[in-house]
Design a protein around this motif. Sequence first.
Motif, PDB file in Angstrom:
ATOM      1  N   VAL A   1      -1.349  -2.262   9.110  1.00  0.00           N
ATOM      2  CA  VAL A   1      -0.026  -2.290   8.509  1.00  0.00           C
ATOM      3  C   VAL A   1      -0.054  -1.855   7.056  1.00  0.00           C
ATOM      4  N   ARG A   2      -1.035  -2.325   6.292  1.00  0.00           N
ATOM      5  CA  ARG A   2      -1.063  -1.943   4.881  1.00  0.00           C
ATOM      6  C   ARG A   2      -1.229  -0.436   4.726  1.00  0.00           C
ATOM      7  N   ALA A   3      -2.089   0.157   5.560  1.00  0.00           N
ATOM      8  CA  ALA A   3      -2.279   1.609   5.489  1.00  0.00           C
ATOM      9  C   ALA A   3      -1.000   2.344   5.853  1.00  0.00           C
ATOM     10  N   LEU A   4      -0.252   1.803   6.821  1.00  0.00           N
ATOM     11  CA  LEU A   4       1.008   2.442   7.197  1.00  0.00           C
ATOM     12  C   LEU A   4       2.026   2.348   6.072  1.00  0.00           C
ATOM     13  N   VAL A   5       2.145   1.179   5.465  1.00  0.00           N
ATOM     14  CA  VAL A   5       3.079   1.012   4.351  1.00  0.00           C
ATOM     15  C   VAL A   5       2.672   1.901   3.177  1.00  0.00           C
ATOM     16  N   ALA A   6       1.374   2.085   2.991  1.00  0.00           N
ATOM     17  CA  ALA A   6       0.882   2.940   1.910  1.00  0.00           C
ATOM     18  C   ALA A   6       1.331   4.386   2.070  1.00  0.00           C
ATOM     19  N   LEU A   7       1.674   4.798   3.295  1.00  0.00           N
ATOM     20  CA  LEU A   7       2.166   6.166   3.495  1.00  0.00           C
ATOM     21  C   LEU A   7       3.461   6.402   2.723  1.00  0.00           C
ATOM     22  N   GLY A   8       4.176   5.330   2.416  1.00  0.00           N
ATOM     23  CA  GLY A   8       5.378   5.470   1.603  1.00  0.00           C
ATOM     24  C   GLY A   8       5.095   5.966   0.201  1.00  0.00           C
ATOM     25  N   ARG A   9       3.866   5.864  -0.234  1.00  0.00           N
ATOM     26  CA  ARG A   9       3.488   6.330  -1.573  1.00  0.00           C
ATOM     27  C   ARG A   9       3.022   7.778  -1.597  1.00  0.00           C
ATOM     28  N   LEU A  10       2.939   8.431  -0.445  1.00  0.00           N
ATOM     29  CA  LEU A  10       2.409   9.799  -0.403  1.00  0.00           C
ATOM     30  C   LEU A  10       3.116  10.750  -1.363  1.00  0.00           C
ATOM     31  N   PRO A  11       4.441  10.710  -1.484  1.00  0.00           N
ATOM     32  CA  PRO A  11       5.084  11.656  -2.413  1.00  0.00           C
ATOM     33  C   PRO A  11       4.692  11.446  -3.872  1.00  0.00           C
ATOM     34  N   HIS A  12       4.142  10.272  -4.189  1.00  0.00           N
ATOM     35  CA  HIS A  12       3.809   9.944  -5.585  1.00  0.00           C
ATOM     36  C   HIS A  12       2.318  10.097  -5.888  1.00  0.00           C
ATOM     37  N   ARG A  13       1.506  10.231  -4.862  1.00  0.00           N
ATOM     38  CA  ARG A  13       0.060  10.175  -5.064  1.00  0.00           C
ATOM     39  C   ARG A  13      -0.486  11.476  -5.635  1.00  0.00           C
ATOM     40  N   GLY A  14      -1.440  11.313  -6.525  1.00  0.00           N
ATOM     41  CA  GLY A  14      -2.147  12.462  -7.076  1.00  0.00           C
ATOM     42  C   GLY A  14      -3.388  12.767  -6.270  1.00  0.00           C
ATOM     43  N   ARG A  15      -4.196  13.649  -6.778  1.00  0.00           N
ATOM     44  CA  ARG A  15      -5.372  14.089  -6.034  1.00  0.00           C
ATOM     45  C   ARG A  15      -6.427  13.003  -5.922  1.00  0.00           C
ATOM     46  N   TRP A  16      -6.344  11.978  -6.768  1.00  0.00           N
ATOM     47  CA  TRP A  16      -7.382  10.945  -6.778  1.00  0.00           C
ATOM     48  C   TRP A  16      -6.982   9.707  -5.977  1.00  0.00           C
ATOM     49  N   GLY A  17      -5.972   9.809  -5.149  1.00  0.00           N
ATOM     50  CA  GLY A  17      -5.623   8.696  -4.270  1.00  0.00           C
ATOM     51  C   GLY A  17      -4.726   7.678  -4.937  1.00  0.00           C
ATOM     52  N   LEU A  18      -4.786   6.453  -4.430  1.00  0.00           N
ATOM     53  CA  LEU A  18      -3.913   5.390  -4.897  1.00  0.00           C
ATOM     54  C   LEU A  18      -4.312   4.888  -6.280  1.00  0.00           C
ATOM     55  N   HIS A  19      -3.314   4.619  -7.107  1.00  0.00           N
ATOM     56  CA  HIS A  19      -3.524   4.045  -8.427  1.00  0.00           C
ATOM     57  C   HIS A  19      -2.945   2.636  -8.470  1.00  0.00           C
ATOM     58  N   ALA A  20      -3.052   2.010  -9.605  1.00  0.00           N
ATOM     59  CA  ALA A  20      -2.590   0.629  -9.729  1.00  0.00           C
ATOM     60  C   ALA A  20      -1.101   0.495  -9.431  1.00  0.00           C
ATOM     61  N   ASP A  21      -0.299   1.472  -9.872  1.00  0.00           N
ATOM     62  CA  ASP A  21       1.132   1.426  -9.594  1.00  0.00           C
ATOM     63  C   ASP A  21       1.415   1.533  -8.100  1.00  0.00           C
ATOM     64  N   ASP A  22       0.615   2.338  -7.409  1.00  0.00           N
ATOM     65  CA  ASP A  22       0.781   2.457  -5.964  1.00  0.00           C
ATOM     66  C   ASP A  22       0.468   1.136  -5.277  1.00  0.00           C
ATOM     67  N   GLU A  23      -0.648   0.527  -5.650  1.00  0.00           N
ATOM     68  CA  GLU A  23      -1.036  -0.744  -5.038  1.00  0.00           C
ATOM     69  C   GLU A  23       0.008  -1.824  -5.314  1.00  0.00           C
ATOM     70  N   ARG A  24       0.560  -1.829  -6.518  1.00  0.00           N
ATOM     71  CA  ARG A  24       1.604  -2.802  -6.845  1.00  0.00           C
ATOM     72  C   ARG A  24       2.823  -2.601  -5.971  1.00  0.00           C
ATOM     73  N   ALA A  25       3.241  -1.343  -5.806  1.00  0.00           N
ATOM     74  CA  ALA A  25       4.422  -1.051  -5.003  1.00  0.00           C
ATOM     75  C   ALA A  25       4.205  -1.415  -3.536  1.00  0.00           C
ATOM     76  N   ILE A  26       3.024  -1.151  -3.025  1.00  0.00           N
ATOM     77  CA  ILE A  26       2.709  -1.491  -1.634  1.00  0.00           C
ATOM     78  C   ILE A  26       2.747  -3.000  -1.428  1.00  0.00           C
ATOM     79  N   SER A  27       2.122  -3.740  -2.326  1.00  0.00           N
ATOM     80  CA  SER A  27       2.104  -5.199  -2.207  1.00  0.00           C
ATOM     81  C   SER A  27       3.510  -5.776  -2.319  1.00  0.00           C
ATOM     82  N   ALA A  28       4.303  -5.249  -3.228  1.00  0.00           N
ATOM     83  CA  ALA A  28       5.677  -5.736  -3.391  1.00  0.00           C
ATOM     84  C   ALA A  28       6.508  -5.442  -2.150  1.00  0.00           C
ATOM     85  N   ALA A  29       6.320  -4.281  -1.553  1.00  0.00           N
ATOM     86  CA  ALA A  29       7.078  -3.930  -0.350  1.00  0.00           C
ATOM     87  C   ALA A  29       6.679  -4.813   0.824  1.00  0.00           C
TER      88      ALA A  29
END
Length: 250
Positions: free
Chosen positions: A86-114
């Motif tokens: 489930v977490r990996a699926l929810v993380a797909l919501g961050r794809l439009p924001h992700r850079g070449r180096w993968g998930l950042h702290a803001d991404d992890e925060r947004a995933i956890s909050a969602a």
Amino acid sequence: MSLTLRDRPVLRSVTGTLAVGAVTVILGANGAGKSTLLSCLAGLREPDTGQVSLGGQPLASLSPPHRARLIGLLPQQADIHWNINVRALVALGRLPHRGRWGLHADDERAISAALAAADCVHLASRKAQRLSGGEQARVLLARVLAGEPRWILADEPFASLDPAHQLDAAACLRAAAGQGAGVAVVLHDLTQAARLADRVIVMKNGQVLAAGPVPEVMTPALLAAAYGVRVHVGHDEDGAPLIVPVARLS
């Protein structure tokens, strides 16, 4: 805007404006054009005439990545095609924001909050395809929330949820609007619509029958015209709207 599909007009000269920071509920009988309108607003369909504008720009002129950062779509029938947790699926919501180096702290925060907002924290390590229909619906809502879109478009987001999680999902959408997002939701339940919406659009036969604040639009006469039913419009003991279909008019 207008759109014809399979030689049938499904949208007829539809015009209107959706507001940021507000929840707009789209109502209408089956076949009224609600889901098609939402598809056009998301950029999945292009109208035959007219256009959808976002921030003064034609939606069709925006690149797909830019559009994906701005608009989060929760379709009526969404299938989960990947056997991932489930977490990996929810993380797909961050794809439009992700850079070449993968998930950042803001991404992890947004995933956890969602995950927390959609009551999915306890599901995070489970395989998404093995969840119940209602659990999957909450996970897909979390994926949209994780993207922190400027606009959330949701087609019948409460359909497979139990009453408690319907309230939770409604609270998520209201919170998103409170944080400045524009939210457009297709619903059938009239009481839910009246309690959730800031504004209502009522459609019939591909046209906008009425649009405006709940008290002005969700009247017995207008709902009778839209649905062909007599309704009781009242309030519960807390003063919240209560709209009950009573009988067919013909």
